[in-house]
Design an enzyme around this catalytic site. Structure first.
Site, PDB file in Angstrom:
ATOM      1  CG  ASP A  28      18.759 110.275  85.482  1.00  4.16           C
ATOM      2  OD1 ASP A  28      17.785 111.033  85.597  1.00  4.16           O
ATOM      3  OD2 ASP A  28      18.771 109.280  84.729  1.00  4.16           O
TER       4      ASP A  28
ATOM      5  CG  HIS B  46      13.284 117.097  83.209  1.00  3.79           C
ATOM      6  ND1 HIS B  46      13.740 117.075  84.523  1.00  3.79           N
ATOM      7  CD2 HIS B  46      13.718 115.951  82.650  1.00  3.79           C
ATOM      8  CE1 HIS B  46      14.408 115.971  84.720  1.00  3.79           C
ATOM      9  NE2 HIS B  46      14.424 115.260  83.606  1.00  3.79           N
ATOM     10  CG  ASP B  47      11.300 113.379  84.138  1.00  7.24           C
ATOM     11  OD1 ASP B  47      11.630 113.569  82.950  1.00  7.24           O
ATOM     12  OD2 ASP B  47      12.074 112.922  85.006  1.00  7.24           O
TER      13      ASP B  47
ATOM     14  CG  ASP C 183      20.732 115.635  85.510  1.00  8.76           C
ATOM     15  OD1 ASP C 183      20.904 114.515  86.022  1.00  8.76           O
ATOM     16  OD2 ASP C 183      19.617 116.137  85.299  1.00  8.76           O
TER      17      ASP C 183
ATOM     18  CD  GLU D 229      14.945 110.975  88.652  1.00  2.81           C
ATOM     19  OE1 GLU D 229      13.905 111.340  88.109  1.00  2.81           O
ATOM     20  OE2 GLU D 229      15.837 110.363  88.046  1.00  2.81           O
TER      21      GLU D 229
HETATM   22  O1  TEU Z   1      13.756 110.081  85.316  1.00  7.39           O
HETATM   23  C1  TEU Z   1      13.505 108.896  85.980  1.00  7.39           C
HETATM   24  C2  TEU Z   1      12.138 108.387  85.953  1.00  7.39           C
HETATM   25  O2  TEU Z   1      11.937 107.230  86.224  1.00  7.39           O
HETATM   26  C3  TEU Z   1      11.038 109.253  85.589  1.00  7.39           C
HETATM   27  O3  TEU Z   1      10.731 110.382  86.210  1.00  7.39           O
HETATM   28  C4  TEU Z   1      10.424 108.928  84.335  1.00  7.39           C
HETATM   29  O4  TEU Z   1      10.329 110.073  83.545  1.00  7.39           O
HETATM   30  C5  TEU Z   1       9.074 108.365  84.634  1.00  7.39           C
HETATM   31  O5  TEU Z   1       9.232 107.188  85.345  1.00  7.39           O
HETATM   32  C6  TEU Z   1       8.356 108.061  83.391  1.00  7.39           C
HETATM   33  O6  TEU Z   1       7.029 107.736  83.719  1.00  7.39           O
HETATM   34  C7  TEU Z   1      15.052 110.417  85.005  1.00  7.39           C
HETATM   35  C8  TEU Z   1      15.069 111.695  84.214  1.00  7.39           C
HETATM   36  O7  TEU Z   1      14.579 112.740  85.010  1.00  7.39           O
HETATM   37  C9  TEU Z   1      14.284 111.496  82.958  1.00  7.39           C
HETATM   38  O8  TEU Z   1      14.142 112.681  82.218  1.00  7.39           O
HETATM   39  C10 TEU Z   1      14.988 110.433  82.165  1.00  7.39           C
HETATM   40  O9  TEU Z   1      14.234 110.120  81.028  1.00  7.39           O
HETATM   41  C11 TEU Z   1      15.199 109.159  82.982  1.00  7.39           C
HETATM   42  O10 TEU Z   1      15.711 109.409  84.267  1.00  7.39           O
HETATM   43  C12 TEU Z   1      16.194 108.259  82.291  1.00  7.39           C
HETATM   44  O11 TEU Z   1      17.462 108.817  82.344  1.00  7.39           O
END
Ligand code: TEU
Ligand code: CA
Length: 550
Positions: free
Chosen positions: A196, A320-321, A96, A246
């Site tokens: 990311d 994970h989000d 990642d 992403e």
């Molecule tokens: O996530 C990006 C992101 O914008 C989201 O899915 C975020 O968790 C959501 O907008 C919150 O409401 C990525 C990663 O997957 C996440 O775990 C990180 O925190 C984020 O980037 C920052 O690196």
């Protein structure tokens, strides 16, 4: 560019997958221990969320050093062993790459703070007065997107946490540093990359206030993003590797460009619009029943649109989000098994490359935490405060968090009937979910009718039936809000998939002509009933896939 249509990716959140040394934190040796399980599931790649040194403000998405391993997870030797052991089993590793920002503990940022101009130009610093941020933009985790550094009399941009400073991709030296990171891991034997929030890397030339929104329209799919990606891919020689970007709040048009092989950018894209159909007025922290018509419409747009533009979707419900999908769109109680299987089938049989997030394959549920002390996620903790400040009651705030927190997807993997479901011998870094004894791998492994067995079947089917991997798609049953249905075709091969999204019965049009055979169903007694009038009745959360000439 290579074709990844037959592949299935399994996402591991290392912190919560398997602890091997009893410190309550998952680690690399733990993953190695579970490789046979993953091979048995049939997956081709493992995407590991960041395992690099990090203060863990955002669980590793705040990277302090891109080319080493966080001791909490193990050593470089462990990574090498994981690569080698994976390879023996035909499983590749995807890392990642968090290239939009670094931790403020990264040496680059530290040097910037110490006054080195060279490194200040690695980030988005702007001169200014302490009471006058350069713009009114809002961080994705709540609060302002700018932080003032009094010693420098400058503000720096952080689209995420205040400890995650945005990198300046306009600076060729930054781009070169990041290419070095890719080369380093590629050399080690990493076989693919997840990037990311990579569609946020290109910021505008002039920074202006956003009077309509939180600022995202100025930096999402920004002016040089395609250029930057092409350069990164070309200069690191990863065009034929599996890569996924992403894409935050992106557009179909841009995702076509990111993933059309002719553009030589990425193999595929994650987009999130389908995971916002239960956001009231688009607000994550406002609960609403899922809008099924909207969901169907989004799949139509993204499935048919990406196909028309020769783009490629990453197919997923969970990561994970995100909250657990069976808790969100399924039924945790009466139809737990049926709904988990239906949700699996609904995306695995679409056009794209499917992702399974650890625990999804056994139907893991949200943990239903009832107090703020249980939460670990920076976003959840921030929003607890913000929602309370907005005047919401504690009860309502906790109800919202229980439904929306990123921690919903981060509880430890549930392996067996031992303490902490076999995840760790000590107290896990985050509390277990409340169904950790009922829903385990152990209980499902030998059971033909389990959710786990159903996932295995789906993974195998994709490799058996070319129509799933490579067929065209057209959405059907447009009028019926209860059913997500589509037709896949490849030459004379046909597959029709109906998914009842509800806990009630519903009817769909039976397929015309003869020769249809049941390819897959999620009820043990076979398939939905056909009527004389050419209608077919679907039971609660039933999935039926019929095919011919396969
Ligand atoms: O996530 C990006 C992101 O914008 C989201 O899915 C975020 O968790 C959501 O907008 C919150 O409401 C990525 C990663 O997957 C996440 O775990 C990180 O925190 C984020 O980037 C920052 O690196
Ligand atoms: Ca450990």
């Amino acid at each position: 560019m290579a074709d990844f249509s037959e592949k299935v990716i399994y996402q591991i959140y290392p912190k919560s997958f398997q602890d091997s040394n009893g410190d309550g934190i998952g680690d690399l040796k733990g993953i190695i221990r579970r490789l046979d399980y993953l091979k048995d599931l049939g997956v081709d790649y493992l995407w590991l969320t960041p395992i690099f040194p990090s203060p863990q403000r955002d669980n590793g998405y705040d990277v302090a050093d891109y080319c080493s391993v966080n001791p909490m997870y193990g050593t470089m030797e462990d990574v090498e062993e994981l690569i080698a052991e994976g390879r023996k089993r035909g499983i590749g590793l995807m890392f990642d790459m968090v290239f939009n920002h670094t931790s403020t503990e990264h040496v680059w940022f530290q040097k910037a703070l110490a006054g080195e101009k060279k490194y200040q130009d690695y980030y988005m610093f702007r001169d200014g007065e302490p009471d006058q941020p350069p713009t009114n933009w809002v961080s994705k985790f709540g609060g302002p997107a700018w932080e003032y550094v009094p010693s420098l009399k400058k503000w720096y941009l952080h689209l995420f946490d205040v400890t995650q400073a945005d990198l300046n991709w306009e600076n060729p030296a930054v781009r070169e540093e990041l290419k070095q990171v890719i080369r380093f891991w590629k050399e080690k034997g990493i076989q693919g990359f997840r990037f990311d929030v990579v569609n946020l890397i290109s910021k505008p030339e002039v920074f202006e206030n956003d009077y309509e929104g939180d600022g995202r329209r100025f930096y999402t799919d920004g002016r040089h993003v395609h250029e930057f990606l092409k350069e990164l891919v070309a200069d690191t020689g990863i065009a034929d590797m599996i890569t996924v970007g992403e894409m935050s709040s992106t557009s179909l048009e841009n995702c076509v460009r990111y993933s059309n092989p002719a553009e030589k950018e990425l193999s595929m894209c994650f987009s999130f619009h389908h995971l916002k159909v239960d956001y009231k007025d688009g607000q994550k922290w406002e609960l609403m029943e899922p809008d099924r018509m909207a969901l169907k419409g989004l799949f139509k747009t993204w499935q048919e649109g990406m196909q028309a533009g020769h783009g490629w979707n990453a197919l997923f419900w969970c990561n994970h989000d995100q909250p657990r999908i069976v808790s969100r769109l399924g039924d945790e109680k009466t139809y737990w098994k049926e709904s988990a299987k239906m949700l699996a089938a609904s995306i695995h049989l679409m056009r794209g490359t499917p992702y399974i997030y650890q625990g999804e394959e056994i139907g893991m549920q949200n943990p239903h935490y009832q107090s703020i002390e249980k939460y670990r996620d920076v976003e959840s903790i921030n929003y607890y405060r913000i929602l309370m400040e907005q005047g919401k009651s504690q009860e309502e705030t906790l109800e919202i968090l229980a439904a929306r927190s990123r921690d919903d997807g981060r509880t430890p993997m549930q392996w067996d009937g031992q303490a902490n479901a076999g995840f760790s011998q000590s107290e896990p870094w985050i509390p277990m979910g409340d169904t950790s004894q009922e829903i385990t791998v152990e209980k499902q492994l030998g059971d033909e009718t389990s959710i786990l067995s159903f996932y295995k079947k789906l993974v195998a089917l994709r490799k058996e039936l070319p129509v799933i991997a490579r067929g065209d798609i057209a959405m059907i049953e447009a009028e019926n809000a209860d059913v997500l249905a589509y037709r896949r075709t490849l030459d004379d091969q046909e597959l029709i998939v109906w998914n009842n999204l509800t806990g009630g019965e519903t009817e769909v049009g039976a397929p015309e002509g003869t020769g249809w055979k049941l390819v897959l169903g999620n009820y043990e007694d076979g398939q939905a009933e056909g009527n004389a009038d050419g209608r077919m009745r679907l039971r609660p959360y039933e999935t039926v896939a019929l095919g011919r000439n396969l």
